[in-house]
Design a protein around this motif. Structure first.
Motif, PDB file in Angstrom:
ATOM      1  N   LEU A 107       1.117  -0.407   0.030  1.00 51.39           N
ATOM      2  CA  LEU A 107       0.165   0.042   0.139  1.00 51.39           C
ATOM      3  C   LEU A 107       0.588   1.078  -0.021  1.00 51.39           C
ATOM      4  CD1 LEU A 107      -2.321  -0.865   2.452  1.00 51.39           C
ATOM      5  CD2 LEU A 107      -2.887  -1.148  -0.241  1.00 51.39           C
ATOM      6  N   LEU A 108       2.020   0.820   0.920  1.00 45.47           N
ATOM      7  CA  LEU A 108       2.288   2.606   0.120  1.00 45.47           C
ATOM      8  C   LEU A 108       3.578   2.128  -0.225  1.00 45.47           C
ATOM      9  CD1 LEU A 108       4.180   4.929   3.044  1.00 45.47           C
ATOM     10  CD2 LEU A 108       5.979   3.009   3.317  1.00 45.47           C
ATOM     11  N   LYS A 109       4.187   1.625  -1.183  1.00 48.93           N
ATOM     12  CA  LYS A 109       4.882   1.636  -2.068  1.00 48.93           C
ATOM     13  C   LYS A 109       4.120   2.339  -2.957  1.00 48.93           C
ATOM     14  CE  LYS A 109       9.265   0.419  -0.351  1.00 48.93           C
ATOM     15  NZ  LYS A 109      10.229  -0.355  -0.228  1.00 48.93           N
ATOM     16  N   THR A 110       2.612   1.065  -3.000  1.00 51.14           N
ATOM     17  CA  THR A 110       2.417   1.742  -5.196  1.00 51.14           C
ATOM     18  C   THR A 110       1.136   2.586  -4.846  1.00 51.14           C
ATOM     19  OG1 THR A 110       0.528  -0.086  -4.128  1.00 51.14           O
ATOM     20  CG2 THR A 110       2.568  -0.667  -5.487  1.00 51.14           C
ATOM     21  N   HIS A 111       0.870   3.627  -3.515  1.00 53.00           N
ATOM     22  CA  HIS A 111       0.173   4.868  -3.551  1.00 53.00           C
ATOM     23  C   HIS A 111       0.960   5.514  -4.316  1.00 53.00           C
ATOM     24  CE1 HIS A 111      -3.287   7.312  -1.641  1.00 53.00           C
ATOM     25  NE2 HIS A 111      -2.243   8.135  -1.694  1.00 53.00           N
ATOM     26  N   THR A 112       0.061   6.410  -5.068  1.00 53.95           N
ATOM     27  CA  THR A 112       0.421   6.976  -5.975  1.00 53.95           C
ATOM     28  C   THR A 112      -0.170   8.524  -6.476  1.00 53.95           C
ATOM     29  OG1 THR A 112       0.261   5.989  -7.831  1.00 53.95           O
ATOM     30  CG2 THR A 112       2.244   5.617  -7.364  1.00 53.95           C
ATOM     31  N   THR A 113      -0.263   9.070  -7.024  1.00 54.40           N
ATOM     32  CA  THR A 113      -1.597  10.266  -7.609  1.00 54.40           C
ATOM     33  C   THR A 113      -2.119   9.777  -8.750  1.00 54.40           C
ATOM     34  OG1 THR A 113       0.690  11.128  -9.046  1.00 54.40           O
ATOM     35  CG2 THR A 113       0.126  12.377  -6.692  1.00 54.40           C
ATOM     36  N   HIS A 114      -1.553   9.267  -9.661  1.00 45.90           N
ATOM     37  CA  HIS A 114      -2.392   8.387 -11.010  1.00 45.90           C
ATOM     38  C   HIS A 114      -2.875   7.259 -10.371  1.00 45.90           C
ATOM     39  CE1 HIS A 114       2.004   6.817 -10.926  1.00 45.90           C
ATOM     40  NE2 HIS A 114       1.336   5.626 -11.574  1.00 45.90           N
ATOM     41  N   ALA A 115      -2.407   6.201  -9.111  1.00 39.64           N
ATOM     42  CA  ALA A 115      -3.714   5.511  -8.877  1.00 39.64           C
ATOM     43  C   ALA A 115      -2.784   5.330  -7.354  1.00 39.64           C
ATOM     44  CB  ALA A 115      -2.698   4.627 -10.031  1.00 39.64           C
ATOM     45  N   PRO A 116      -4.138   6.260  -6.431  1.00 34.00           N
ATOM     46  CA  PRO A 116      -3.892   6.327  -4.945  1.00 34.00           C
ATOM     47  C   PRO A 116      -4.749   5.063  -4.576  1.00 34.00           C
ATOM     48  CG  PRO A 116      -5.326   7.508  -5.911  1.00 34.00           C
ATOM     49  CD  PRO A 116      -4.879   6.626  -7.446  1.00 34.00           C
ATOM     50  N   TRP A 117      -4.419   4.457  -3.668  1.00 38.96           N
ATOM     51  CA  TRP A 117      -5.680   3.300  -2.471  1.00 38.96           C
ATOM     52  C   TRP A 117      -6.211   4.038  -2.130  1.00 38.96           C
ATOM     53  CZ3 TRP A 117      -5.132  -1.754  -3.518  1.00 38.96           C
ATOM     54  CH2 TRP A 117      -4.360  -2.174  -4.261  1.00 38.96           C
ATOM     55  N   THR A 118      -7.798   3.066  -2.043  1.00 35.37           N
ATOM     56  CA  THR A 118      -8.763   3.812  -1.327  1.00 35.37           C
ATOM     57  C   THR A 118      -8.233   2.170   0.103  1.00 35.37           C
ATOM     58  OG1 THR A 118      -9.528   4.831  -2.405  1.00 35.37           O
ATOM     59  CG2 THR A 118     -10.998   4.002  -0.655  1.00 35.37           C
ATOM     60  N   ILE A 119      -8.476   2.186   1.503  1.00 39.33           N
ATOM     61  CA  ILE A 119      -8.975   0.981   2.232  1.00 39.33           C
ATOM     62  C   ILE A 119     -10.088   1.626   2.591  1.00 39.33           C
ATOM     63  CG2 ILE A 119      -7.777   1.149   4.324  1.00 39.33           C
ATOM     64  CD1 ILE A 119      -5.162   1.540   2.225  1.00 39.33           C
ATOM     65  N   VAL A 120     -10.636   0.407   2.467  1.00 36.61           N
ATOM     66  CA  VAL A 120     -11.992   0.291   3.260  1.00 36.61           C
ATOM     67  C   VAL A 120     -12.179  -0.849   3.875  1.00 36.61           C
ATOM     68  CG1 VAL A 120     -14.145  -0.092   2.085  1.00 36.61           C
ATOM     69  CG2 VAL A 120     -12.974   0.016   0.689  1.00 36.61           C
ATOM     70  N   GLU A 121     -12.328  -0.025   5.492  1.00 36.03           N
ATOM     71  CA  GLU A 121     -12.934  -1.023   6.789  1.00 36.03           C
ATOM     72  C   GLU A 121     -13.508  -2.207   5.866  1.00 36.03           C
ATOM     73  OE1 GLU A 121     -13.004   2.148   5.934  1.00 36.03           O
ATOM     74  OE2 GLU A 121     -11.764   3.651   6.979  1.00 36.03           O
ATOM     75  N   ALA A 122     -13.591  -3.035   6.041  1.00 38.30           N
ATOM     76  CA  ALA A 122     -14.560  -3.905   5.340  1.00 38.30           C
ATOM     77  C   ALA A 122     -15.289  -4.806   6.948  1.00 38.30           C
ATOM     78  CB  ALA A 122     -13.650  -4.791   4.230  1.00 38.30           C
ATOM     79  N   ASN A 123     -14.864  -4.963   7.749  1.00 39.44           N
ATOM     80  CA  ASN A 123     -15.343  -6.019   8.907  1.00 39.44           C
ATOM     81  C   ASN A 123     -16.582  -6.078   8.971  1.00 39.44           C
ATOM     82  OD1 ASN A 123     -12.810  -6.694   9.715  1.00 39.44           O
ATOM     83  ND2 ASN A 123     -13.391  -6.199  11.565  1.00 39.44           N
ATOM     84  N   ASP A 124     -17.786  -4.590   8.648  1.00 41.82           N
ATOM     85  CA  ASP A 124     -18.944  -4.623   8.276  1.00 41.82           C
ATOM     86  C   ASP A 124     -19.334  -4.446   6.474  1.00 41.82           C
ATOM     87  OD1 ASP A 124     -21.478  -3.287   7.360  1.00 41.82           O
ATOM     88  OD2 ASP A 124     -21.686  -2.448   9.688  1.00 41.82           O
ATOM     89  N   LYS A 125     -19.705  -6.040   5.787  1.00 37.17           N
ATOM     90  CA  LYS A 125     -19.558  -5.672   4.313  1.00 37.17           C
ATOM     91  C   LYS A 125     -20.783  -4.312   3.945  1.00 37.17           C
ATOM     92  CE  LYS A 125     -19.173 -10.569   4.014  1.00 37.17           C
ATOM     93  NZ  LYS A 125     -19.741 -12.001   4.166  1.00 37.17           N
ATOM     94  N   LYS A 126     -21.838  -4.497   4.125  1.00 40.09           N
ATOM     95  CA  LYS A 126     -22.073  -2.810   4.080  1.00 40.09           C
ATOM     96  C   LYS A 126     -21.139  -1.847   3.703  1.00 40.09           C
ATOM     97  CE  LYS A 126     -27.174  -0.800   4.267  1.00 40.09           C
ATOM     98  NZ  LYS A 126     -28.388  -0.318   5.323  1.00 40.09           N
ATOM     99  N   TYR A 127     -20.849  -1.775   5.094  1.00 43.73           N
ATOM    100  CA  TYR A 127     -20.690  -0.060   5.112  1.00 43.73           C
ATOM    101  C   TYR A 127     -19.221   0.153   4.007  1.00 43.73           C
ATOM    102  CZ  TYR A 127     -16.886   3.646   6.255  1.00 43.73           C
ATOM    103  OH  TYR A 127     -16.233   4.395   6.014  1.00 43.73           O
TER     104      TYR A 127
END
Length: 144
Positions: A107-127
């Motif tokens: 996540l740290l090394k492949t988060h770029t301005t042209h391809a950023p990561w979105t971290i999704v808190e996924a314990n709650d499937k609906k959220y």
């Protein structure tokens, strides 16, 4: 490259080219030199796509160790979900720490301005589903 959609089309990739810096790294299927080199290859590839006009939206669906265990057990108990769990899942779970370290670095090394990561808190499937859809729509609207 063969799987990249043509202009005006959408594709969804599940981990795709990140395998080398996660699974191949942890399982020893690639050398340290190979998986470390992959970060640059991933970033360059995504930059080529972005320069071509591709909208890249990347999500990391994060669940904690306790939630993963709960889901694994549910899959074993539920006949129509048993196909989702294999002995490899249980074996890989034993390497939670190694995989967590690999994910953090990816996540740290492949988060770029042209391809950023979105971290999704996924314990709650609906959220998780709502956050993913909202982020996708907002990104596409902004880019178009």
């Amino acid at each position: 490259y063969r799987e990249i959609p043509e202009a005006g089309h959408i594709a969804i990739f599940d981990r795709s080219w990140y395998g080398r810096v996660m699974v191949e790294r942890v399982e020893g299927f690639s050398t340290e030199e190979q998986w470390k080199r992959a970060y640059n290859e991933i970033n360059e590839f995504e930059e080529i796509l972005a320069d071509f006009g591709t909208i890249i939206v990347k999500f990391w669906l994060h669940i904690d160790e306790k939630e993963q265990l709960k889901r694994f057990k549910e899959r074993e108990r539920t006949s129509h979900k048993q196909w989702k769990i294999t002995p490899d899942d249980w074996r890989n779970r034993e390497k939670w720490g190694e995989y967590s370290e690999a994910v953090d670095e990816m996540l740290l090394k492949t988060h770029t301005t042209h391809a950023p990561w979105t971290i999704v808190e996924a314990n709650d499937k609906k959220y998780a589903r709502l956050k993913t859809l909202k982020t996708l729509v907002e990104t596409i609207e902004k880019e178009l």
